[in-house]
Design a protein around this motif. Structure first.
Motif, PDB file in Angstrom:
ATOM      1  N   TRP A 113       8.453   9.210   1.127  1.00 35.76           N
ATOM      2  CA  TRP A 113       8.821  10.567   1.508  1.00 35.76           C
ATOM      3  C   TRP A 113       8.778  10.666   3.030  1.00 35.76           C
ATOM      4  CZ3 TRP A 113      10.915  14.581  -0.932  1.00 35.76           C
ATOM      5  CH2 TRP A 113      10.905  14.590  -2.333  1.00 35.76           C
ATOM      6  N   MET A 114       9.864  11.180   3.603  1.00 35.04           N
ATOM      7  CA  MET A 114       9.964  11.330   5.054  1.00 35.04           C
ATOM      8  C   MET A 114      10.132  12.804   5.411  1.00 35.04           C
ATOM      9  SD  MET A 114      12.531   8.100   5.849  1.00 35.04           S
ATOM     10  CE  MET A 114      13.549   8.362   4.395  1.00 35.04           C
ATOM     11  N   TYR A 115       9.517  13.184   6.521  1.00 36.97           N
ATOM     12  CA  TYR A 115       9.616  14.556   7.025  1.00 36.97           C
ATOM     13  C   TYR A 115      10.235  14.469   8.411  1.00 36.97           C
ATOM     14  CZ  TYR A 115       6.788  15.197   2.962  1.00 36.97           C
ATOM     15  OH  TYR A 115       6.352  15.172   1.657  1.00 36.97           O
ATOM     16  N   ARG A 116      11.506  14.874   8.480  1.00 34.90           N
ATOM     17  CA  ARG A 116      12.318  14.552   9.652  1.00 34.90           C
ATOM     18  C   ARG A 116      12.978  15.781  10.256  1.00 34.90           C
ATOM     19  NH1 ARG A 116      15.350   9.881   7.375  1.00 34.90           N
ATOM     20  NH2 ARG A 116      16.064   9.770   9.519  1.00 34.90           N
ATOM     21  N   ILE A 117      13.453  15.582  11.482  1.00 36.04           N
ATOM     22  CA  ILE A 117      14.055  16.693  12.229  1.00 36.04           C
ATOM     23  C   ILE A 117      15.383  17.110  11.609  1.00 36.04           C
ATOM     24  CG2 ILE A 117      14.975  17.376  14.472  1.00 36.04           C
ATOM     25  CD1 ILE A 117      12.948  15.437  15.745  1.00 36.04           C
ATOM     26  N   ARG A 118      16.186  16.134  11.186  1.00 35.43           N
ATOM     27  CA  ARG A 118      17.425  16.412  10.454  1.00 35.43           C
ATOM     28  C   ARG A 118      17.480  15.480   9.235  1.00 35.43           C
ATOM     29  NH1 ARG A 118      19.586  16.974  15.695  1.00 35.43           N
ATOM     30  NH2 ARG A 118      20.855  18.834  16.041  1.00 35.43           N
ATOM     31  N   ASN A 126       0.829  -1.210   0.000  1.00 35.71           N
ATOM     32  CA  ASN A 126       0.000   0.000   0.000  1.00 35.71           C
ATOM     33  C   ASN A 126       0.862   1.258   0.000  1.00 35.71           C
ATOM     34  OD1 ASN A 126      -2.013  -1.850   0.311  1.00 35.71           O
ATOM     35  ND2 ASN A 126      -2.855  -0.991   2.195  1.00 35.71           N
ATOM     36  N   ARG A 127       0.277   2.353  -0.438  1.00 39.52           N
ATOM     37  CA  ARG A 127       0.908   3.655  -0.279  1.00 39.52           C
ATOM     38  C   ARG A 127       0.317   4.282   0.986  1.00 39.52           C
ATOM     39  NH1 ARG A 127       3.967   5.184  -4.541  1.00 39.52           N
ATOM     40  NH2 ARG A 127       3.780   3.876  -6.401  1.00 39.52           N
ATOM     41  N   PHE A 128       1.050   4.107   2.070  1.00 36.73           N
ATOM     42  CA  PHE A 128       0.569   4.532   3.378  1.00 36.73           C
ATOM     43  C   PHE A 128       0.834   6.013   3.607  1.00 36.73           C
ATOM     44  CE2 PHE A 128       1.671   0.043   3.821  1.00 36.73           C
ATOM     45  CZ  PHE A 128       0.527  -0.481   4.420  1.00 36.73           C
ATOM     46  N   ILE A 129       0.089   6.599   4.534  1.00 39.17           N
ATOM     47  CA  ILE A 129       0.337   7.933   5.038  1.00 39.17           C
ATOM     48  C   ILE A 129       0.280   7.856   6.565  1.00 39.17           C
ATOM     49  CG2 ILE A 129      -0.496  10.305   5.163  1.00 39.17           C
ATOM     50  CD1 ILE A 129      -1.756   9.928   2.437  1.00 39.17           C
ATOM     51  N   SER A 130       1.342   8.306   7.233  1.00 40.16           N
ATOM     52  CA  SER A 130       1.381   8.213   8.689  1.00 40.16           C
ATOM     53  C   SER A 130       2.024   9.467   9.272  1.00 40.16           C
ATOM     54  CB  SER A 130       2.161   6.958   9.123  1.00 40.16           C
ATOM     55  OG  SER A 130       2.104   6.795  10.517  1.00 40.16           O
ATOM     56  N   GLU A 131       1.369  10.035  10.265  1.00 42.32           N
ATOM     57  CA  GLU A 131       1.856  11.243  10.922  1.00 42.32           C
ATOM     58  C   GLU A 131       1.868  11.059  12.426  1.00 42.32           C
ATOM     59  OE1 GLU A 131      -1.099  14.009   9.485  1.00 42.32           O
ATOM     60  OE2 GLU A 131       0.367  14.899   8.098  1.00 42.32           O
ATOM     61  N   ALA A 132       3.002  11.311  13.059  1.00 44.26           N
ATOM     62  CA  ALA A 132       3.045  11.326  14.522  1.00 44.26           C
ATOM     63  C   ALA A 132       2.511  12.652  15.055  1.00 44.26           C
ATOM     64  CB  ALA A 132       4.477  11.103  15.010  1.00 44.26           C
ATOM     65  N   LEU A 133       2.636  13.694  14.261  1.00 44.94           N
ATOM     66  CA  LEU A 133       2.046  14.997  14.564  1.00 44.94           C
ATOM     67  C   LEU A 133       1.153  15.386  13.390  1.00 44.94           C
ATOM     68  CD1 LEU A 133       5.145  16.918  16.015  1.00 44.94           C
ATOM     69  CD2 LEU A 133       3.307  15.784  17.289  1.00 44.94           C
ATOM     70  N   ARG A 134      -0.078  15.687  13.672  1.00 45.79           N
ATOM     71  CA  ARG A 134      -1.055  15.940  12.622  1.00 45.79           C
ATOM     72  C   ARG A 134      -0.685  17.178  11.791  1.00 45.79           C
ATOM     73  NH1 ARG A 134      -6.140  14.038  11.955  1.00 45.79           N
ATOM     74  NH2 ARG A 134      -6.174  13.155  14.067  1.00 45.79           N
ATOM     75  N   PHE A 188      16.390   8.083  13.959  1.00 47.56           N
ATOM     76  CA  PHE A 188      14.963   7.768  14.040  1.00 47.56           C
ATOM     77  C   PHE A 188      14.169   9.006  14.455  1.00 47.56           C
ATOM     78  CE2 PHE A 188      17.351   3.834  15.180  1.00 47.56           C
ATOM     79  CZ  PHE A 188      17.152   3.195  13.962  1.00 47.56           C
ATOM     80  N   ASP A 189      14.221  10.012  13.578  1.00 45.10           N
ATOM     81  CA  ASP A 189      13.587  11.297  13.882  1.00 45.10           C
ATOM     82  C   ASP A 189      12.564  11.685  12.815  1.00 45.10           C
ATOM     83  OD1 ASP A 189      15.263  11.854  11.772  1.00 45.10           O
ATOM     84  OD2 ASP A 189      16.268  13.567  12.699  1.00 45.10           O
ATOM     85  N   VAL A 190      11.943  10.685  12.183  1.00 45.63           N
ATOM     86  CA  VAL A 190      10.950  10.940  11.138  1.00 45.63           C
ATOM     87  C   VAL A 190       9.605  11.203  11.803  1.00 45.63           C
ATOM     88  CG1 VAL A 190       9.758   9.995   9.125  1.00 45.63           C
ATOM     89  CG2 VAL A 190      12.205   9.537   9.474  1.00 45.63           C
ATOM     90  N   VAL A 191       9.076  12.413  11.629  1.00 44.31           N
ATOM     91  CA  VAL A 191       7.829  12.828  12.270  1.00 44.31           C
ATOM     92  C   VAL A 191       6.616  12.374  11.459  1.00 44.31           C
ATOM     93  CG1 VAL A 191       6.510  14.821  13.098  1.00 44.31           C
ATOM     94  CG2 VAL A 191       9.013  14.784  13.328  1.00 44.31           C
ATOM     95  N   ALA A 192       6.765  12.276  10.153  1.00 47.35           N
ATOM     96  CA  ALA A 192       5.662  11.853   9.289  1.00 47.35           C
ATOM     97  C   ALA A 192       6.249  11.279   8.010  1.00 47.35           C
ATOM     98  CB  ALA A 192       4.728  13.023   8.988  1.00 47.35           C
ATOM     99  N   TRP A 193       5.487  10.444   7.344  1.00 46.55           N
ATOM    100  CA  TRP A 193       5.960   9.849   6.091  1.00 46.55           C
ATOM    101  C   TRP A 193       4.783   9.367   5.258  1.00 46.55           C
ATOM    102  CZ3 TRP A 193       4.624   4.740   5.259  1.00 46.55           C
ATOM    103  CH2 TRP A 193       4.313   3.966   6.394  1.00 46.55           C
TER     104      TRP A 193
END
Length: 500
Positions: free
Chosen positions: A81-86, A35-43, A291-296
């Motif tokens: 695609w990852m959205y990370r702190i660094r 699947n093409r998932f979408i997951s967010e730890a912060l909305r 391991f600093d990915v906030v959403a992907w």
């Protein structure tokens, strides 16, 4: 330095189906294979209309990990695609470091550390390094990997490798990243608490864990020392097999594969990243956790799968199916629809076929069979296999049951019976020949080898000869029939000629 901080429980959007934590698994998952998932730890982190906006929410960095060529056809495209702190690029110099583990092999063509082997081999359970023994050595997951067999060459971007692992300590502030390919990891003893860039998974014995190429992960041992098996596909991926005439249902179902939910950490302390690249180990350090990915979002993601969920199919009236009917995941050969390797599972199922020889029939396969046992008692009889052990049958070499098993199977009264109760065995069904490592045949791994008893075949007797009188009578009757037919043909020819 700020303390290590874990993200809050990922927020779940309305309508998204996720599992709930259990007593032996504290994590939640989202189901679906490929699947093409979408997951967010912060909305609200993931951009709604693009992947790389000028500025991401919370000043996060957008980073893409490609698991396929960017110009491949859409159905084969794998990326996340990852959205990370660094960004991942923030690390120190990378240096070769083979001393981390000198027992991992990734080339099986011109390599003095591997050799061809035609004879049947079997290993007792590989020892687990204990933490309580005096002078016991600390061995983490990466340090504990040992290659058993393989084919191909990682430099050619084709082939596979079969490994075992045994570890007794957690990976501490250290991540492993296999740039060479994708891995299935099968714990046989002890759970694996695995942190990946996309989230965490608890993998129990009886479950498989699939980690895609290029993704960093860390393994902890919540139950203490652990061991298991690894199937690595070089520059390729494991996919669900086509179902063909089976139809839409059965075997391994897409919805039983579980992907992690985004979960990030804040940790500003030194970390080590170990890369396996081109068959060699390299390392670098950085001053923050990977391991600093906030959403992907994407489909190049890790999964776990409970092998007990496999839906067994079998012949209902007579004969038996080829074992590939029990394929969970397969690796396609390059430019060929024939699989390079298949992962097969043997779990509890009913056998109902009538008038059928039910044990595995005698056979010689073009494929190599490497078999392991996760739990229970192995049902074969030509060699001993215990949980944590391994067996090997070479391509095109004959194998099958002992004479005693054959005789019992041909004489017993057949009734529907449930087999593999309390047992879970697997097979790596590999196309063509493979080579075994010298570590497995002559090194430390050879201490677990138990030689096959070649005398077990001495009891095989040709029952054909017990029917000598019946066979002689049949031959005589056939000869008499042929003579009679020949005489009749001659008589018909004579009558035809006489009319002329």
């Amino acid at each position: 330095m700020p303390p290590t901080v874990q993200s809050p429980e990922p927020e779940r959007s309305t309508g998204q189906y996720t599992t709930s934590p259990t007593e032996d698994d504290p994590y939640s998952y989202c189901p679906g294979f490929g699947n093409r998932f979408i997951s967010e730890a912060l909305r609200g982190v993931i951009p709604k209309t693009q992947n790389t906006p000028q500025r991401v929410k919370y000043d996060l960095y957008a980073e893409q990990l490609n698991g396929s060529a960017v110009n491949t056809k859409r159905s084969e495209l794998r990326h996340v695609w990852m959205y990370r702190i660094r960004p991942s690029v923030a690390h120190g110099s990378i240096t070769p470091c083979p001393s981390i583990n000198e027992h991992i092999e990734s080339t099986f063509t011109s390599n003095p550390s591997v050799e061809a082997c035609a004879s049947q081999q079997a290993w007792d359970p590989f020892p687990v390094p204990e933490t309580t023994a005096t002078g016991a050595k600390s061995v983490n997951f990466v340090q504990g990997i040992r290659t058993i067999a393989g084919k191909g060459d990682v430099a050619l971007e084709q082939g596979i490798a079969v490994h075992v692992y045994a570890a007794n300590v957690d990976m501490e502030r250290e991540a492993f990243c296999n740039n060479d390919g994708e891995m299935i990891i099968l714990p046989q003893q002890g759970r694996l608490d695995i942190t990946t860039e996309l989230g965490s998974l608890m993998v129990r014995p009886g479950e498989l864990f699939l980690i895609p190429s290029g993704m960093r992960f860390l393994v902890k041992l919540p139950d203490g020392p652990s061991r298991g098996y690894i199937h690595e596909a070089f520059a390729d991926r494991h996919v669900l097999p086509d179902l063909g005439v089976v139809g839409a249902n059965g075997m391994a179902m897409d919805r039983h594969f579980m992907a992690p939910l985004a979960c990030f950490y804040v940790d500003e302390t030194p970390w080590t990243i170990i890369h396996k690249s081109g068959g060699s180990l390299h390392k670098c350090t950085q001053n923050h956790t990977p391991f600093d990915v906030v959403a992907w979002h994407g489909n190049h993601v890790p999964f776990k799968y409970d092998l007990n969920d496999f839906v067994n199919l079998a012949n209902a009236s007579k004969d038996q199916a080829d074992p590939t009917l029990y394929t969970v995941l397969t690796v396609k050969a390059h430019n060929d629809i024939t699989p390079l390797s298949e992962f097969l599972i043997f779990t509890e199922k009913w056998i109902t076929a009538e008038g059928t020889f039910r044990p595995p029939y005698y056979h010689r396969n073009m494929s190599t069979e490497i078999m392991g046992l996760l739990l229970g008692q192995y049902g074969g009889s030509s060699h001993v296999l215990a949980p944590g052990g391994l067996s090997y049958e070479a391509s095109y070499m004959p194998h099958g049951e002992t004479y005693e098993t054959w005789k019992d199977a041909t004489e017993r009264q057949l009734q529907p019976v449930k087999i593999c109760e309390g047992t879970m065995a697997f097979m790596f069904h590999i196309r063509g020949a493979v080579k075994l490592t010298k570590w497995a045949l002559h090194g430390e791994g050879a201490q677990s080898l138990h030689p096959s008893d070649v005398s077990q075949w001495d009891s095989i007797r040709p029952g054909f000869f017990d029917h000598a009188e019946e066979i002689a009578a049949s031959v005589a009757a056939e000869k008499e029939r042929q003579q009679r037919e020949e005489a009749e043909q001659q008589e018909r020819a004579r009558r035809f000629l006489s009319r002329e």
